[in-house]
Enzyme design. Structure first.
Site, PDB file in Angstrom:
ATOM      1  N   GLY A   1       0.813  -1.199   0.000  1.00 29.50           N
ATOM      2  CA  GLY A   1       0.000   0.000   0.000  1.00 29.50           C
ATOM      3  C   GLY A   1       0.850   1.253   0.000  1.00 29.50           C
ATOM      4  CB  THR A   2       3.998   2.140   1.747  1.00 26.28           C
ATOM      5  OG1 THR A   2       3.448   2.103   3.066  1.00 26.28           O
ATOM      6  CG2 THR A   2       5.045   3.234   1.669  1.00 26.28           C
TER       7      THR A   2
ATOM      8  CD  GLN B   1      -6.795   1.116   8.676  1.00 27.77           C
ATOM      9  OE1 GLN B   1      -7.587   0.303   9.139  1.00 27.77           O
ATOM     10  NE2 GLN B   1      -5.492   0.951   8.776  1.00 27.77           N
TER      11      GLN B   1
ATOM     12  CB  SER C   1      -2.465  -1.976   2.159  1.00 27.35           C
ATOM     13  OG  SER C   1      -1.372  -2.816   2.448  1.00 27.35           O
ATOM     14  CB  ALA C   2      -3.760  -7.287   0.144  1.00 28.41           C
ATOM     15  CG  HIS C   3      -1.058  -5.671   5.409  1.00 30.04           C
ATOM     16  ND1 HIS C   3      -0.555  -4.814   4.473  1.00 30.04           N
ATOM     17  CD2 HIS C   3      -0.966  -5.017   6.591  1.00 30.04           C
ATOM     18  CE1 HIS C   3      -0.169  -3.694   5.059  1.00 30.04           C
ATOM     19  NE2 HIS C   3      -0.409  -3.787   6.343  1.00 30.04           N
TER      20      HIS C   3
ATOM     21  CB  CYS D   1       4.377   7.033  26.270  1.00 31.11           C
ATOM     22  SG  CYS D   1       3.620   8.628  26.581  1.00 31.11           S
TER      23      CYS D   1
END
Length: 461
Positions: free
Chosen positions: A69-70, A177, A194-196, A320
């Site tokens: 996807g990136t 998403q 993105s497939a995952h 954090c």
């Protein structure tokens, strides 16, 4: 052990597993070859493209598969900007885009271009009118995610797309998403996914470019995937990705309704069960399976480890952690509490018993972390001092806020506590603490000696 982090990566869907195994046996050959093994591989690739295009809502020849996807985002941004280079080199993005979009924007700027970030409200949504005002005559591309990956807020993509269309600016939509849960929002010019994120295998992305959008692929060219993603196609993974996308979309309506009820339960009960917690994101315009909250006086890394020990795998947008000393750019843009942040994204099939078990465990885990960090109870009667200075230099989130909470009881109502801090997170979390505890954040000035910042808080209650 319940896994509550499908916003990062979903477990491999059973349909994806079956399709992957079948394609490994049948789709290993070069689909560009004319012999029977190549033709068989080409048939599998074409069928996968048609299935993915149907789910996206585009023509098969508008969609290509990428290694991630990136990669799809980077290729989409670079290709669209290159195709419209005569217009200019200005990019408009929302302040809460996925890091892949922001990294692309930074690369544009490093080459002499520019980009503008559109702010969001406290729910994480952009205002379409504000987005429209960011468009300029030299704007070559705009980018807006369909739904936020950290807090689940659904963006007003159709409204923004209408304004971009009127300005003649193509809109890239990162739908990673939202695509598993329903149709892509209307109005996009370029779309990535993105497939995952939906239970397909990792290493498969989608890039769709509408016909008529000026697009010039960048980098070394290739004959495959319309020249937009060179290299030999991973046909088994592509087939599994398309098959699983079709499968999750078929069950999306029923699952989204069921998971939305469980997420609503988490939103309500966390606010009741855990003191000093802020549930963030839009309560209505949101993804059905995702909820995020932040716990005051809690170290996010410790909290996630303790939840993991209790049997629950969750994620965080918190600053954090050992991997970063800066706030989540999403939470920072929203102006909400970032410390002790927990993101829960429920997978398909999550049961009410699993959610109830998490809600049973959470209050004790948060209380235990706060005890370990030395958090004092809420201040009682006001002290007599007019002002106090707390030296929190060198302390990291959430310690500066803990020091503030412990000190506020020592000043009279109307008195001030000044916290000296060189922690970037304190710039966000001290004002958020004031909002949660009914105190006034006066402002920030350079600390004496030029090291850090002096945050001044006035006690009101």
């Amino acid at each position: 052990m319940p896994y509550f982090d499908v916003a990062s990566a979903a477990p491999l869907h059973p349909v994806a597993r079956q399709a992957l195994q079948a394609a490994l046996d049948e789709g290993w050959a070069d689909p560009a070859r004319l012999y029977r093994e190549g033709r068989r591989a080409r048939l599998l690739l074409d069928a996968a493209r048609e299935a993915a295009a149907e789910a996206v809502g585009c023509r098969p020849d508008e969609l290509v598969f990428t290694p991630s996807g990136t990669h799809a985002v980077h290729a989409g941004v670079e290709g669209a900007l290159a195709g419209r280079r005569r217009v200019g080199a200005h990019l408009v993005v929302s302040a809460v885009e996925h890091s892949s979009v922001l990294h692309s924007a930074a690369a544009v700027e490093s080459r002499g271009g520019s980009f503008s970030e559109v702010p969001v409200d406290r729910t994480g949504a952009v205002d379409p009118q504000v987005f429209e005002r960011a468009l300029r005559p030299d704007t070559a591309l705009a980018a807006l995610q369909s739904a936020n990956h950290e807090v689940g807020t659904v963006q007003p993509v159709p409204e923004v797309a209408e304004r971009c269309r009127a300005a003649g600016v193509p809109l890239l939509v990162d739908a990673a998403q939202s695509l598993p849960w329903g149709p892509a929002p209307e109005g996009w010019s370029l779309l990535t996914a993105s497939a995952h994120k939906w239970g397909g295998p990792p290493g498969v992305g989608l890039l769709a470019v509408r016909k008529g959008v000026r697009f010039a692929p960048q980098g070394p060219g290739g004959e495959r995937e319309s020249g937009r993603s060179p290299g030999f196609e991973n046909i088994p993974a592509v087939v599994a990705a398309a098959a699983s996308l079709r499968a999750v979309r078929a069950e999306a309506r029923a699952e989204s309704e069921r998971l939305a009820v469980l997420v609503d339960r988490i939103r309500r009960r966390v606010a009741r069960l855990v003191p000093d917690v802020e549930v963030v994101g839009d309560p209505l315009r949101r993804l059905p399976h995702l909820v995020t909250f932040s716990c005051l006086y809690v170290d996010g890394e410790i909290l996630l480890h303790e939840l993991d020990r209790a049997g629950y795998s969750v994620s965080s947008g918190s600053s954090c952690t050992s991997s970063t000393l800066t706030p989540s750019h999403v939470l920072k843009a929203m102006g909400v509490l970032s410390e002790g942040n927990v993101r829960i994204s429920l997978p398909v099939g999550t049961t009410a018993q699993e959610v109830n078990g998490f809600l049973d465990v959470l209050p004790g885990v948060v209380a235990g972390v706060r005890t370990r960090l030395g958090v004092a109870p809420a201040p009682g009667p006001a002290g007599s001092a007019d002002s106090l200075v707390v030296d929190a230099l060198g302390l990291r989130c959430p310690q500066p806020v803990i020091e503030l909470g412990n000190a506020i009881g020592g000043v009279a109502v109307g008195g001030t506590v000044t916290v000296l801090s060189d922690d970037e997170v304190a710039r966000l979390d001290i004002p958020a603490w004031c909002g949660m505890r009914g105190q006034e954040y006066v402002g920030a000035t350079p600390a004496p000696g030029g090291v850090g910042v002096a945050h001044t808080v006035r006690r009101l209650v």
